[in-house]
Scaffold this motif. Structure first.
Motif, PDB file in Angstrom:
ATOM      1  N   GLU A 121      -2.057  -8.235 -12.482  1.00 36.76           N
ATOM      2  CA  GLU A 121      -2.211  -8.357 -11.181  1.00 36.76           C
ATOM      3  C   GLU A 121      -3.234  -7.336 -10.751  1.00 36.76           C
ATOM      4  OE1 GLU A 121       2.042  -9.881  -9.320  1.00 36.76           O
ATOM      5  OE2 GLU A 121       1.697  -7.877  -9.674  1.00 36.76           O
ATOM      6  N   VAL A 122      -4.326  -8.254 -10.477  1.00 33.23           N
ATOM      7  CA  VAL A 122      -5.466  -6.687 -10.051  1.00 33.23           C
ATOM      8  C   VAL A 122      -5.452  -7.733  -8.487  1.00 33.23           C
ATOM      9  CG1 VAL A 122      -8.462  -6.578  -9.694  1.00 33.23           C
ATOM     10  CG2 VAL A 122      -7.008  -6.890 -11.819  1.00 33.23           C
ATOM     11  N   ALA A 123      -5.089  -8.504  -7.973  1.00 29.12           N
ATOM     12  CA  ALA A 123      -5.043  -9.036  -6.831  1.00 29.12           C
ATOM     13  C   ALA A 123      -3.912  -8.828  -6.250  1.00 29.12           C
ATOM     14  CB  ALA A 123      -4.501 -10.707  -6.394  1.00 29.12           C
ATOM     15  N   ASN A 124      -3.738  -8.434  -5.163  1.00 25.22           N
ATOM     16  CA  ASN A 124      -2.772  -8.182  -4.055  1.00 25.22           C
ATOM     17  C   ASN A 124      -1.303  -9.037  -3.944  1.00 25.22           C
ATOM     18  OD1 ASN A 124      -2.686  -5.567  -3.801  1.00 25.22           O
ATOM     19  ND2 ASN A 124      -4.666  -5.599  -1.987  1.00 25.22           N
ATOM     20  N   GLY A 125      -0.073  -8.720  -4.570  1.00 21.81           N
ATOM     21  CA  GLY A 125       0.992  -9.373  -4.834  1.00 21.81           C
ATOM     22  C   GLY A 125       0.385 -11.228  -4.901  1.00 21.81           C
ATOM     23  N   PRO A 126      -0.289 -11.551  -5.953  1.00 25.55           N
ATOM     24  CA  PRO A 126      -0.562 -12.840  -6.555  1.00 25.55           C
ATOM     25  C   PRO A 126       0.792 -13.891  -6.837  1.00 25.55           C
ATOM     26  CG  PRO A 126      -1.201 -11.245  -8.393  1.00 25.55           C
ATOM     27  CD  PRO A 126      -0.685 -10.680  -6.762  1.00 25.55           C
ATOM     28  N   VAL A 127       1.599 -12.831  -7.446  1.00 30.57           N
ATOM     29  CA  VAL A 127       3.223 -13.682  -7.863  1.00 30.57           C
ATOM     30  C   VAL A 127       4.000 -13.121  -7.129  1.00 30.57           C
ATOM     31  CG1 VAL A 127       4.966 -13.635  -9.954  1.00 30.57           C
ATOM     32  CG2 VAL A 127       1.854 -12.787 -10.480  1.00 30.57           C
ATOM     33  N   THR A 128       4.807 -14.422  -6.568  1.00 28.13           N
ATOM     34  CA  THR A 128       5.984 -14.277  -5.524  1.00 28.13           C
ATOM     35  C   THR A 128       6.913 -13.571  -6.936  1.00 28.13           C
ATOM     36  OG1 THR A 128       6.966 -16.564  -6.405  1.00 28.13           O
ATOM     37  CG2 THR A 128       5.517 -16.276  -4.787  1.00 28.13           C
ATOM     38  N   ALA A 129       8.581 -13.222  -6.132  1.00 29.33           N
ATOM     39  CA  ALA A 129       9.178 -12.352  -6.031  1.00 29.33           C
ATOM     40  C   ALA A 129      10.326 -13.463  -7.122  1.00 29.33           C
ATOM     41  CB  ALA A 129      10.165 -11.989  -5.108  1.00 29.33           C
ATOM     42  N   ILE A 187       7.011 -12.688 -20.672  1.00 33.62           N
ATOM     43  CA  ILE A 187       5.375 -12.112 -19.832  1.00 33.62           C
ATOM     44  C   ILE A 187       5.687 -11.631 -20.032  1.00 33.62           C
ATOM     45  CG2 ILE A 187       3.843 -13.182 -18.986  1.00 33.62           C
ATOM     46  CD1 ILE A 187       4.211 -15.941 -19.125  1.00 33.62           C
ATOM     47  N   SER A 188       5.102 -10.222 -20.140  1.00 35.29           N
ATOM     48  CA  SER A 188       4.342  -9.081 -19.798  1.00 35.29           C
ATOM     49  C   SER A 188       3.710  -8.754 -18.461  1.00 35.29           C
ATOM     50  CB  SER A 188       4.345  -8.234 -20.731  1.00 35.29           C
ATOM     51  OG  SER A 188       5.301  -7.937 -21.754  1.00 35.29           O
ATOM     52  N   LEU A 189       4.730  -8.492 -17.194  1.00 38.56           N
ATOM     53  CA  LEU A 189       3.336  -8.508 -16.156  1.00 38.56           C
ATOM     54  C   LEU A 189       3.702  -7.541 -15.383  1.00 38.56           C
ATOM     55  CD1 LEU A 189       3.528 -10.555 -13.267  1.00 38.56           C
ATOM     56  CD2 LEU A 189       3.843  -8.170 -12.990  1.00 38.56           C
ATOM     57  N   PHE A 190       2.282  -6.658 -15.420  1.00 39.60           N
ATOM     58  CA  PHE A 190       1.720  -5.104 -14.516  1.00 39.60           C
ATOM     59  C   PHE A 190       1.439  -4.972 -13.654  1.00 39.60           C
ATOM     60  CE2 PHE A 190       0.958  -5.331 -19.606  1.00 39.60           C
ATOM     61  CZ  PHE A 190       2.213  -4.688 -19.760  1.00 39.60           C
ATOM     62  N   PRO A 191       2.182  -4.429 -12.530  1.00 38.37           N
ATOM     63  CA  PRO A 191       2.452  -5.012 -11.062  1.00 38.37           C
ATOM     64  C   PRO A 191       1.293  -4.503 -10.500  1.00 38.37           C
ATOM     65  CG  PRO A 191       3.449  -3.332 -11.811  1.00 38.37           C
ATOM     66  CD  PRO A 191       3.283  -3.651 -12.724  1.00 38.37           C
ATOM     67  N   ASP A 192       0.790  -4.989  -9.227  1.00 42.29           N
ATOM     68  CA  ASP A 192      -0.667  -4.136  -9.059  1.00 42.29           C
ATOM     69  C   ASP A 192      -0.314  -3.238  -8.316  1.00 42.29           C
ATOM     70  OD1 ASP A 192       1.666  -4.973  -7.466  1.00 42.29           O
ATOM     71  OD2 ASP A 192       0.688  -6.686  -5.389  1.00 42.29           O
ATOM     72  N   ILE A 193       0.143  -2.588  -7.619  1.00 42.17           N
ATOM     73  CA  ILE A 193       0.523  -1.229  -7.378  1.00 42.17           C
ATOM     74  C   ILE A 193       0.913   0.430  -8.107  1.00 42.17           C
ATOM     75  CG2 ILE A 193       2.305  -1.927  -5.235  1.00 42.17           C
ATOM     76  CD1 ILE A 193       4.677   0.069  -7.256  1.00 42.17           C
ATOM     77  N   LEU A 194       0.452  -0.938  -9.103  1.00 44.90           N
ATOM     78  CA  LEU A 194      -0.147   0.050 -10.525  1.00 44.90           C
ATOM     79  C   LEU A 194      -1.601  -0.515 -10.980  1.00 44.90           C
ATOM     80  CD1 LEU A 194      -0.324   2.178 -12.452  1.00 44.90           C
ATOM     81  CD2 LEU A 194       0.574   0.706 -14.050  1.00 44.90           C
ATOM     82  N   MET A 206       0.625  -1.570  -0.125  1.00 47.33           N
ATOM     83  CA  MET A 206       0.119  -0.046   0.496  1.00 47.33           C
ATOM     84  C   MET A 206       1.285   1.299   0.071  1.00 47.33           C
ATOM     85  SD  MET A 206      -3.196  -0.371  -0.524  1.00 47.33           S
ATOM     86  CE  MET A 206      -3.356   0.802  -0.166  1.00 47.33           C
ATOM     87  N   THR A 207       1.650   0.959   0.862  1.00 46.40           N
ATOM     88  CA  THR A 207       2.435   2.030   0.678  1.00 46.40           C
ATOM     89  C   THR A 207       3.380   2.330  -0.550  1.00 46.40           C
ATOM     90  OG1 THR A 207       3.503   1.736   3.096  1.00 46.40           O
ATOM     91  CG2 THR A 207       4.652   3.269   1.965  1.00 46.40           C
ATOM     92  N   PHE A 208       3.711   1.586  -1.235  1.00 40.86           N
ATOM     93  CA  PHE A 208       3.840   2.203  -2.778  1.00 40.86           C
ATOM     94  C   PHE A 208       2.806   1.979  -3.771  1.00 40.86           C
ATOM     95  CE2 PHE A 208       7.969   0.274  -0.926  1.00 40.86           C
ATOM     96  CZ  PHE A 208       8.812   0.864  -1.875  1.00 40.86           C
ATOM     97  N   LYS A 209       2.293   1.933  -3.562  1.00 44.36           N
ATOM     98  CA  LYS A 209       0.805   2.126  -4.126  1.00 44.36           C
ATOM     99  C   LYS A 209       0.346   3.809  -4.609  1.00 44.36           C
ATOM    100  CE  LYS A 209      -2.234  -1.269  -4.351  1.00 44.36           C
ATOM    101  NZ  LYS A 209      -3.640  -1.892  -4.129  1.00 44.36           N
ATOM    102  N   CYS A 210       0.735   4.117  -3.274  1.00 43.27           N
ATOM    103  CA  CYS A 210      -0.063   5.044  -2.851  1.00 43.27           C
ATOM    104  C   CYS A 210       0.630   6.458  -3.080  1.00 43.27           C
ATOM    105  CB  CYS A 210      -0.222   5.849  -1.773  1.00 43.27           C
ATOM    106  SG  CYS A 210      -1.619   4.654  -0.867  1.00 43.27           S
ATOM    107  N   ALA A 211       1.916   6.218  -2.882  1.00 50.77           N
ATOM    108  CA  ALA A 211       3.499   7.392  -3.557  1.00 50.77           C
ATOM    109  C   ALA A 211       3.455   6.738  -5.069  1.00 50.77           C
ATOM    110  CB  ALA A 211       4.811   6.659  -3.329  1.00 50.77           C
ATOM    111  N   ALA A 212       3.310   5.660  -6.139  1.00 52.56           N
ATOM    112  CA  ALA A 212       2.895   5.192  -7.650  1.00 52.56           C
ATOM    113  C   ALA A 212       2.208   6.061  -8.215  1.00 52.56           C
ATOM    114  CB  ALA A 212       2.672   3.590  -7.929  1.00 52.56           C
ATOM    115  N   VAL A 213       1.134   6.549  -7.444  1.00 60.37           N
ATOM    116  CA  VAL A 213       0.044   6.868  -8.602  1.00 60.37           C
ATOM    117  C   VAL A 213      -0.837   8.373  -7.491  1.00 60.37           C
ATOM    118  CG1 VAL A 213      -1.316   4.881  -9.009  1.00 60.37           C
ATOM    119  CG2 VAL A 213      -2.313   5.625  -6.668  1.00 60.37           C
ATOM    120  N   ASN A 214       0.345   8.731  -6.799  1.00 58.04           N
ATOM    121  CA  ASN A 214       0.380  10.195  -5.804  1.00 58.04           C
ATOM    122  C   ASN A 214      -0.966  10.549  -5.097  1.00 58.04           C
ATOM    123  OD1 ASN A 214       2.533  12.648  -6.010  1.00 58.04           O
ATOM    124  ND2 ASN A 214       1.574  13.322  -7.710  1.00 58.04           N
ATOM    125  N   LEU A 215      -0.913   9.505  -4.408  1.00 58.49           N
ATOM    126  CA  LEU A 215      -2.070  10.107  -3.686  1.00 58.49           C
ATOM    127  C   LEU A 215      -0.504  10.493  -2.160  1.00 58.49           C
ATOM    128  CD1 LEU A 215      -4.585   7.326  -3.542  1.00 58.49           C
ATOM    129  CD2 LEU A 215      -4.112   9.459  -5.018  1.00 58.49           C
TER     130      LEU A 215
END
Ligand code: NAD
Length: 427
Positions: free
Chosen positions: A321-329, A340-347, A89-98
């Motif tokens: 990734e609509v879920a949070n963290g569905p793919v591990t590192a 495979i092009s992966l678009f991350p949860d935080i966006l 959530m910390t990174f998500k809020c920063a990624a979308v500038n909230l």
């Protein structure tokens, strides 16, 4: 020492730190949650007995503003999971500038085993236990897995009782009648749809050419499935916790939503009713759904669904990734090697917290927006951030996940450094 899930989440931070001009102080600071609260919630059950549930609330980082994050009711909730979700959530809020930091909360239970009265007592008891840890300028909860507007309404009401004044801005995702925002209940799926459309346009892909599989047909998954269906994508598979359904001809998503609403599960009821006559389908497991030969795969259920064990079997070209963290590192590395092009949860799933921000703004100003204003603000803001993340990825030839973390980390580190770090004073 951070626990396993949080360590996995922190690996993303380290990858991004290689590209972002970030101070050593900021990297170190962001590896640890600011405050973690564990509470016991005693609840009087309908049969007169007393049960005590374990709940958590974690405020990860508040450098950019009060912390923000959902509350999850699920048997697998642990402190480690809540800390990792608060990190994201910390990174998500920063990624979308909230103007928010990150937080998360949860109670370990299977909410389906409680009556509605028990659920209400539990929700109010949770707020009794965490009231001094949250607040409109401190930490603002919202819904997450197996929590909904009704529960948010009870929680806001309980907080208002404790404080002796109406406090709608303490929680977002409330019913509209209690100060909720129009468009909040569909915001996560809608935001994800805007991101997907932005990215598919870059590849020159048109909806009619694309097949899609969606894991998890809840609040977020069912909304994006519906929007993709309406935009002309062929959604060939959807699933819930009980299993999934597949049709190579494409599924009629509005009918499935209707069935799910009335019958609550998909697989068990789908065939007993007339929708079976509309389209032929096969039943499939969640594991089978993930490895389908489709263009777009949308995990929209829980974290850790694609791991090093099953990443090799993924055939999709794009993952959103609509879920949070569905793919591990570890799985990230395998998927990247497979091209495979992966678009991350935080966006991708940030639409939920964006409209939560709009709700908080409306609660504080007392001026409520029309639905078209919510959609136009959501669309322009999330598309702008998606475009920037695309450009960062192209510039450095890196994954979209690392690009999104760089984008978020740049904002976070500026805020951290501006408060005073060793590097800041040196320069
Ligand atoms: P939800 O409770 O409405 O739906 C979850 C869905 O996943 C249900 O259909 C459930 O049956 C299904 N599910 C559960 N376990 C499963 C499994 N093992 N396999 C397949 N399906 C399974 O929850 P939601 O709000 O839609 O959240 C889903 C995901 O999206 C979570 O990761 C959540 O953190 C994330 N998310 C939600 C929001 C939001 O606003 N709702 C915002 C951001 C992120």
């Amino acid at each position: 020492m951070p626990a396993a899930l949080l360590t996995d989440a922190s690996r993303r931070l380290e990858q991004a730190a290689q590209y972002a001009p970030i101070s050593a102080d900021a990297t170190e600071r962001l590896k640890f949650p600011k405050a973690s609260l564990k509470v016991a919630i005693p609840v009087r059950m309908d049969d007169g007995s007393l049960r005590v549930f374990e709940g958590y609330r974690v405020r990860y980082d508040d450098t950019r503003g009060p912390t923000k994050g959902g509350i999850r009711f699920h048997p697998q909730v642990t402190l480690d999971e809540v800390q990792s979700l608060a990190f994201w959530m910390t990174f998500k809020c920063a990624a979308v500038n909230l103007p928010f930091g990150g937080a998360k909360g949860g109670i370990a239970l299977n909410p389906k085993t409680l009556s509605k009265f028990e659920l209400e007592r539990l929700s109010r008891g949770y707020i009794d236990a965490i009231a001094s840890f949250i607040g409109p300028d401190l930490d603002i909860p919202a819904p997450d897995v197996y929590t909904n507007p009704m529960i948010m309404g009870w929680m806001m009401d309980q907080y208002s009782i404790i404080k002796g004044k109406r406090s709608p801005a303490v929680i977002t995702g409330k019913p509209v009648s209690m100060g909720g925002s129009l468009g909040r209940s569909t915001a996560t799926g809608t935001g994800a749809f805007y991101v997907l459309q932005t990215m598919m346009a870059k590849y020159g892909q048109s909806p009619e050419q694309m097949t899609v599989a969606v894991q998890g047909f809840g609040n977020a998954g069912s909304v994006i499935a519906r929007q993709l269906f309406e935009a002309g994508y062929k959604v060939v598979a959807v699933s819930d916790s009980k299993g999934g359904i597949y049709s190579s001809k494409g599924l009629h998503i509005p009918d499935i939503q209707q069935f799910k609403r009335t019958h609550h599960t998909m697989q068990a009821v789908y065939c007993k009713d007339s929708v079976c006559n509309i389209v032929e389908h096969d039943n499939l497991t969640n594991e089978e759904l993930l490895s389908l030969d489709v263009d777009i795969l949308i995990p929209a259920a829980l974290e850790n669904q694609i791991t090093a064990e099953n990443a090799h079997s993924i055939q999709a070209k794009y993952i959103f990734e609509v879920a949070n963290g569905p793919v591990t590192a570890d799985a990230d590395i395998i998927l990247e090697k497979k091209g495979i092009s992966l678009f991350p949860d935080i966006l991708v799933n940030a639409g939920g917290v964006m409209v939560s921000h709009f709700e908080w703004v409306q609660n504080r100003s007392g001026l409520y927006w029309q639905l078209d204003e919510v959609h136009s603000q959501l669309s322009s803001r999330i598309t702008r951030e998606a475009e920037t993340i695309w450009q960062i990825a192209q510039k450095h030839s890196i994954s979209f996940r690392t690009a999104a973390y760089i984008h978020a980390l740049s904002r976070l580190s500026t805020a951290l450094d501006d408060r005073g770090t060793r590097d800041y004073y040196k320069s």
